[in-house]
Write a protein that holds these residues in place. Structure first.
Motif, mmCIF file in Angstrom:
data_model
loop_
_atom_site.group_PDB
_atom_site.id
_atom_site.type_symbol
_atom_site.label_atom_id
_atom_site.label_comp_id
_atom_site.label_asym_id
_atom_site.label_seq_id
_atom_site.Cartn_x
_atom_site.Cartn_y
_atom_site.Cartn_z
ATOM 1 N N PHE A 24 0.016 4.856 -8.897
ATOM 2 C CA PHE A 24 0.880 5.831 -9.544
ATOM 3 C C PHE A 24 2.281 5.243 -9.680
ATOM 4 C CE2 PHE A 24 -2.245 8.028 -6.925
ATOM 5 C CZ PHE A 24 -2.767 8.987 -7.780
ATOM 6 N N GLY A 25 3.099 5.891 -10.500
ATOM 7 C CA GLY A 25 4.491 5.489 -10.617
ATOM 8 C C GLY A 25 4.708 4.364 -11.602
ATOM 9 N N SER A 73 8.431 14.746 -4.119
ATOM 10 C CA SER A 73 9.686 14.570 -3.386
ATOM 11 C C SER A 73 10.392 13.288 -3.812
ATOM 12 C CB SER A 73 9.406 14.556 -1.885
ATOM 13 O OG SER A 73 10.592 14.378 -1.144
ATOM 14 N N TRP A 74 9.644 12.203 -3.912
ATOM 15 C CA TRP A 74 10.238 10.933 -4.329
ATOM 16 C C TRP A 74 10.778 11.009 -5.748
ATOM 17 C CZ3 TRP A 74 5.392 7.823 -2.387
ATOM 18 C CH2 TRP A 74 5.416 7.789 -0.985
ATOM 19 N N ASN A 75 10.043 11.655 -6.618
ATOM 20 C CA ASN A 75 10.497 11.795 -8.009
ATOM 21 C C ASN A 75 11.787 12.612 -8.080
ATOM 22 O OD1 ASN A 75 8.226 10.395 -8.824
ATOM 23 N ND2 ASN A 75 7.060 12.210 -9.391
ATOM 24 N N ASP A 80 12.512 4.875 -7.604
ATOM 25 C CA ASP A 80 11.733 4.024 -8.499
ATOM 26 C C ASP A 80 10.687 3.311 -7.647
ATOM 27 O OD1 ASP A 80 10.862 2.596 -10.731
ATOM 28 O OD2 ASP A 80 12.349 1.004 -10.441
ATOM 29 N N TYR A 81 9.416 3.678 -7.822
ATOM 30 C CA TYR A 81 8.382 3.151 -6.941
ATOM 31 C C TYR A 81 7.079 2.935 -7.696
ATOM 32 C CZ TYR A 81 6.474 7.882 -7.107
ATOM 33 O OH TYR A 81 5.944 9.077 -7.548
ATOM 34 N N ILE A 213 2.095 17.918 6.050
ATOM 35 C CA ILE A 213 1.846 16.486 6.246
ATOM 36 C C ILE A 213 2.835 15.670 5.432
ATOM 37 C CG2 ILE A 213 0.214 14.618 5.767
ATOM 38 C CD1 ILE A 213 -2.036 16.600 6.460
ATOM 39 N N ALA A 214 3.007 16.050 4.172
ATOM 40 C CA ALA A 214 3.950 15.327 3.314
ATOM 41 C C ALA A 214 5.362 15.404 3.873
ATOM 42 C CB ALA A 214 3.904 15.892 1.894
ATOM 43 N N SER A 215 5.755 16.563 4.351
ATOM 44 C CA SER A 215 7.110 16.728 4.903
ATOM 45 C C SER A 215 7.314 15.863 6.140
ATOM 46 C CB SER A 215 7.362 18.203 5.245
ATOM 47 O OG SER A 215 7.386 18.998 4.086
ATOM 48 N N ALA A 216 6.297 15.803 7.006
ATOM 49 C CA ALA A 216 6.411 14.994 8.220
ATOM 50 C C ALA A 216 6.548 13.516 7.872
ATOM 51 C CB ALA A 216 5.189 15.223 9.112
ATOM 52 N N ILE A 217 5.766 13.057 6.908
ATOM 53 C CA ILE A 217 5.851 11.656 6.497
ATOM 54 C C ILE A 217 7.167 11.386 5.792
ATOM 55 C CG2 ILE A 217 4.853 9.903 4.981
ATOM 56 C CD1 ILE A 217 2.109 11.207 5.503
ATOM 57 N N ASP A 218 7.577 12.304 4.920
ATOM 58 C CA ASP A 218 8.793 12.074 4.139
ATOM 59 C C ASP A 218 10.037 12.105 5.006
ATOM 60 O OD1 ASP A 218 9.780 11.404 1.594
ATOM 61 O OD2 ASP A 218 10.440 13.465 1.234
ATOM 62 N N GLU A 219 10.020 12.920 6.054
ATOM 63 C CA GLU A 219 11.161 12.949 6.976
ATOM 64 C C GLU A 219 11.355 11.577 7.624
ATOM 65 O OE1 GLU A 219 12.728 15.351 10.981
ATOM 66 O OE2 GLU A 219 10.886 15.967 9.948
ATOM 67 N N VAL A 220 10.247 10.974 8.047
ATOM 68 C CA VAL A 220 10.313 9.632 8.632
ATOM 69 C C VAL A 220 10.691 8.622 7.575
ATOM 70 C CG1 VAL A 220 8.941 7.828 9.712
ATOM 71 C CG2 VAL A 220 8.648 10.200 10.438
ATOM 72 N N PHE A 221 10.119 8.757 6.392
ATOM 73 C CA PHE A 221 10.410 7.848 5.276
ATOM 74 C C PHE A 221 11.912 7.829 4.987
ATOM 75 C CE2 PHE A 221 10.848 6.670 0.862
ATOM 76 C CZ PHE A 221 9.849 5.720 0.625
ATOM 77 N N CYS A 222 12.523 8.999 4.926
ATOM 78 C CA CYS A 222 13.955 9.093 4.629
ATOM 79 C C CYS A 222 14.813 8.498 5.745
ATOM 80 C CB CYS A 222 14.350 10.550 4.388
ATOM 81 S SG CYS A 222 13.713 11.263 2.874
#
Length: 228
Positions: A24-25, A73-75, A80-81, A213-222
């Protein structure tokens, strides 16, 4: 409930006659992200369990599984990914059978990710030898990450003490980021009970669970990639 026994969906044949790789992306993006996962990430149609879709089990639609929630969230942040998603429940099966062939990971390895998100382990047996699991987990991560990209580990959605403890320890030893999903799997409101006829499908995260799940991963990602 909340333990791994709650999941009665077989780890075998989750992507029958279906390509296990999706991207994707922006193919030319400077940031390359790899997600390796199992049925929670993507499960192909399987009439015998009345799962007729091809996205993360048991989201109500593709746009609501955790992979797509992450992309939303990334969008929104303008990241840019290029995202590669590889369904690797086959690795979990081989691990349980103690006969691992890492060639099933070749597509993931060839992608050459800058960021690797490990979203596996739900299908690993609770009686697996701890040292064997740790050895094979390290081999797996080293193999799919030949460029030495940043790594985000997650604990399993369903509790499995041996597996989750080793994942947590490896994160600490290697300095990997960690998203803890075990608390989510202990909550019935995070699952899809009443929405499907197969108990194992219902035990998977529903729309609310996918968002969490997405929020938990994205929090760490950020936290790890503050400029992303």
């Amino acid at each position: 409930m909340g333990g791994r026994e709650e999941n009665t969906v077989s780890a075998k044949g989750q992507m029958r006659n279906t390509d296990s790789l999706r991207c994707f992306g922006n193919p030319g993006a400077k940031t390359k992200i790899l997600i390796v996962g199992n049925s929670i990430t993507r499960h192909g149609p399987l009439a015998s369990i009345n799962w007729l879709h091809d996205w993360g089990m048991a989201a109500s639609e593709e746009e609501k599984d955790y992979v797509h929630c992450l992309m939303h969230s990334w969008n929104a942040r303008g990241l840019d990914y290029c995202l590669c998603v590889k369904q690797l429940s086959a690795w979990e099966v081989m691990l349980n059978e103690q006969n691992v062939d890492l060639s099933v990971c070749d597509e993931a390895r060839a992608f050459g990710a800058d960021i690797v998100i490990f979203r596996l382990a739900e299908n690993i047996g609770g009686n697996i030898d701890r040292a064997f699991f740790r050895e094979k987990l390290e081999e797996f991560l080293d193999y799919i990450n030949p460029r030495g990209g940043k790594v985000i580990l997650t604990t399993p959605f369903w509790a499995n003490p041996t597996v989750e403890e080793e994942i947590r320890d490896l994160a600490q030893v290697r300095g990997y980021a960690l998203a803890d999903l075990v608390p989510l799997g202990a909550r019935d409101d995070m699952k899809a009970y009443g929405l499907f006829t197969h108990d194992g499908v219902c035990a998977h995260p529903g729309d609310k669970g996918m968002r969490a799940i997405a929020s938990a991963i994205d929090e760490v990602f950020c936290a790890v990639f503050p400029n992303a």
